[in-house]
Design an enzyme around this catalytic site. Sequence first.
Site, PDB file in Angstrom:
ATOM      1  N   GLU A 285      -1.235 -32.519  12.121  1.00 50.11           N
ATOM      2  CA  GLU A 285      -0.693 -32.930  10.820  1.00 50.11           C
ATOM      3  C   GLU A 285      -0.055 -34.320  10.912  1.00 50.11           C
ATOM      4  OE1 GLU A 285       0.634 -29.543   8.109  1.00 50.11           O
ATOM      5  OE2 GLU A 285       2.509 -30.557   8.556  1.00 50.11           O
ATOM      6  N   GLU A 288      -2.725 -36.831  11.005  1.00 49.18           N
ATOM      7  CA  GLU A 288      -3.301 -36.959   9.661  1.00 49.18           C
ATOM      8  C   GLU A 288      -2.387 -37.813   8.777  1.00 49.18           C
ATOM      9  OE1 GLU A 288      -3.881 -33.133   7.899  1.00 49.18           O
ATOM     10  OE2 GLU A 288      -5.262 -33.875   6.374  1.00 49.18           O
ATOM     11  N   CYS A 311       1.463 -25.372   6.058  1.00 46.79           N
ATOM     12  CA  CYS A 311       1.634 -24.256   6.996  1.00 46.79           C
ATOM     13  C   CYS A 311       2.077 -22.969   6.307  1.00 46.79           C
ATOM     14  CB  CYS A 311       2.615 -24.634   8.089  1.00 46.79           C
ATOM     15  SG  CYS A 311       4.123 -25.274   7.429  1.00 46.79           S
ATOM     16  N   SER A 331      -2.226 -31.368   3.605  1.00 45.24           N
ATOM     17  CA  SER A 331      -2.863 -31.571   4.907  1.00 45.24           C
ATOM     18  C   SER A 331      -3.953 -30.519   5.076  1.00 45.24           C
ATOM     19  CB  SER A 331      -1.809 -31.403   6.003  1.00 45.24           C
ATOM     20  OG  SER A 331      -2.430 -31.160   7.235  1.00 45.24           O
ATOM     21  N   LYS A 370       1.249 -14.037   5.251  1.00 42.06           N
ATOM     22  CA  LYS A 370       0.439 -14.223   6.469  1.00 42.06           C
ATOM     23  C   LYS A 370      -0.547 -13.069   6.644  1.00 42.06           C
ATOM     24  CE  LYS A 370       1.857 -18.148   8.177  1.00 42.06           C
ATOM     25  NZ  LYS A 370       3.196 -18.512   8.474  1.00 42.06           N
ATOM     26  N   GLU A 373      -3.268 -14.224   4.461  1.00 40.41           N
ATOM     27  CA  GLU A 373      -3.927 -15.394   5.056  1.00 40.41           C
ATOM     28  C   GLU A 373      -4.909 -14.972   6.155  1.00 40.41           C
ATOM     29  OE1 GLU A 373      -1.576 -17.834   7.725  1.00 40.41           O
ATOM     30  OE2 GLU A 373      -2.431 -19.655   6.873  1.00 40.41           O
ATOM     31  N   GLU A 378     -12.511 -17.591   5.484  1.00 41.07           N
ATOM     32  CA  GLU A 378     -12.730 -18.835   6.237  1.00 41.07           C
ATOM     33  C   GLU A 378     -12.049 -18.809   7.604  1.00 41.07           C
ATOM     34  OE1 GLU A 378     -11.234 -18.560   3.254  1.00 41.07           O
ATOM     35  OE2 GLU A 378      -9.736 -20.118   2.910  1.00 41.07           O
ATOM     36  N   CYS A 516      10.853 -19.882   6.183  1.00 40.58           N
ATOM     37  CA  CYS A 516      10.415 -18.590   6.734  1.00 40.58           C
ATOM     38  C   CYS A 516      11.591 -17.707   7.151  1.00 40.58           C
ATOM     39  CB  CYS A 516       9.504 -18.815   7.932  1.00 40.58           C
ATOM     40  SG  CYS A 516       8.067 -19.814   7.541  1.00 40.58           S
TER      41      CYS A 516
HETATM   42  S1  SF4 Z   1       7.667 -16.650   5.255  1.00 43.30           S
HETATM   43 FE1  SF4 Z   1       7.640 -17.576   3.219  1.00 43.30          FE
HETATM   44  S2  SF4 Z   1       7.913 -19.774   3.648  1.00 43.30           S
HETATM   45 FE2  SF4 Z   1       7.259 -18.824   5.565  1.00 43.30          FE
HETATM   46  S3  SF4 Z   1       5.044 -19.030   5.585  1.00 43.30           S
HETATM   47 FE3  SF4 Z   1       5.525 -17.025   4.709  1.00 43.30          FE
HETATM   48  S4  SF4 Z   1       5.522 -17.333   2.492  1.00 43.30           S
HETATM   49 FE4  SF4 Z   1       5.710 -19.355   3.465  1.00 43.30          FE
END
Ligand code: SF4
Length: 587
Positions: A285, A288, A311, A331, A370, A373, A378, A516
């Site tokens: 990053e 970039e 991220c 990014s 996450k 994700e 992909e 987070c």
């Molecule tokens: S805990 Fe919240 S701020 Fe951290 S990556 Fe997950 S959604 Fe985003």
Amino acid sequence: MSDIRIVIDGKEVFVPKGSTILDGAKKLGITIPTLCHLDLHDTKMVNQTASCRVCVVEVEGRGNLAPSCATPALDGMVVRTNTMRVLETRKTVTELILSDHPKDCLTCSQSGECELQDLAEMIGIRDINITGNEMSTYKKDYSTSIIRDMDKCIMCRRCETMCNNVQEVGALSGINRGFNAVVSPAFELPLTETVCTHCGQCVAVCPVGALSENDHTWKVVEALANPEKTVIVQVAPAVRVALGEEFGHAPGTIITGKMVTALKQIGFDQVFDTDFAADLTIMEEGTELLGRLGRFLAGEKDVPLPILTSCCPAWVNFVESQFPDLIDIPSSAKSPQQMFGAVAKSYYADILKIDRKDLVVVSVMPCLAKKYEADRVEFSVDGNPDVDLVISTRELAHLIEQVNIDIDELEDSEFDKPLGVSTGAGVIFGSTGGVIEAALRTAYEVHVKKPLPKIDFEQLRGFEGVRAAEVDFDGLKLNIGIAHGLGNAKALLTEIRNGNPRNFHAIEVMACPGGCIGGGGQPYHHGDSSIIKKRMDAIYQIDQDMPIRKSHENEAVMELYDKYLGEPMSHKAHDLLHTHYSQKDKA
Ligand code: SF4
Ligand code: SF4
Ligand code: SF4
Ligand code: FES
């Protein structure tokens, strides 16, 4: 603002104008039970729907009882919180809520953390004398990250306030009437078919088991029990400063070493650190950022600036569904979780000489997005995901309890090498401001070719929802923006859409309050934002104590480039560590 004087249960207290009776009682140390109310100080999260009426009090000169959470304190007010009328009403109201609530506390995901359970206990309800139909009209709504069990919804509307007023996503609203009233996406669509970002902040504030994470713990146990699989785990930075809360430690207690030992005892073949991948993210990053800046300074017109950090998967979801016209400015670097998975299933699988299909990558994350994700197509190769399973900080705590580990008895252990080697820059990813600070530590030294005069960019830190700071790269002034909470991010993105009047070069966004450390999978804060701040202090303390605090000085990351990737943004690095975004049309 001048203070006003009220008297509660015979005790005098002065509170600022605009305070509620509940604020006054708190100042006096008088406990008034609440259920729907939630005030997450220093964020926009104030739920004042006054829908449950559990917090009622008597106000002298007023005929009906007043909800203390939503009734302004007025000068000279005399309040009683403990009269027979108040106690009886509180009990009746609680019984009414319980009368149509499922009685499956034994198997409810929220059991032990449930604010309704605590309330019933506090009020001393042993029988429910009001009988009524239990709601059973709603089917559970499952996504990879969140489960909605609306039979348990008590209509406090905290989730709606969080989603609409704080995150400004607008995925939830109150629908239907009477017994069928519920908070739901429009047309009762499943969450996955809406603009929901999977940030999990609605789960973080739901007082009961109506919203919970989709628990993947048992799948982890099954993988660990499979002798044909090598199972490795990565742990995100924010987990180590919050996990202790689940075992009675004060917020912000750092238990990294014990956590690593616990994971080894649970049976993971290797215990690695997402901080390693955070350092790797910075290499990509940061490069970039410097690349785009270089082109911009050379006079190129169409350089996508400001660069936005990428991220946080909830943030990425937000851009894809709500700001598709700005989709080329984040990014292209994958999140640390996904960089870790991609490297583990290629570079590390090669080291082990095993097929990627025989390697199971588990993540422990503070985050519910996450889970979503890791499931994105992909991020898989021929149907095999880079990250197989994601559990939250809360789920890890339950797993540790399930296998009878007394975490306090454990000695400290170190993360394993090579994917457990990290720097202080990696750990501050867990806090708002940390990602951009880590990027600037590296970008400065790469650009200026001199050591940073001061490693800490204190001007980037803090809890303000939107922050801006100027950073001096030896004469080159960079304007940095930071937002945490999607509503705050929306304000910054709208600014960019309107021509970037503050000339930002780079913006960091994290979806959750505080970053987070305040993620949807962290131990419940029950509305106490000081808990999130203590986790933040702990993150910076870990960074401070690290011998190496810049990502480009991470030897294991450098070795990865030497032996496998070439250099940052190389063709191979691009294939493995970068991604693309696409517009999401959702309700
Ligand atoms: S805990 Fe919240 S701020 Fe951290 S990556 Fe997950 S959604 Fe985003
Ligand atoms: S889902 Fe939870 S937070 Fe939302 S209204 Fe129902 S009980 Fe309240
Ligand atoms: S996960 Fe986040 S975006 Fe989705 S409904 Fe909950 S608060 Fe809204
Ligand atoms: S807590 Fe005050 S009305 Fe619900």
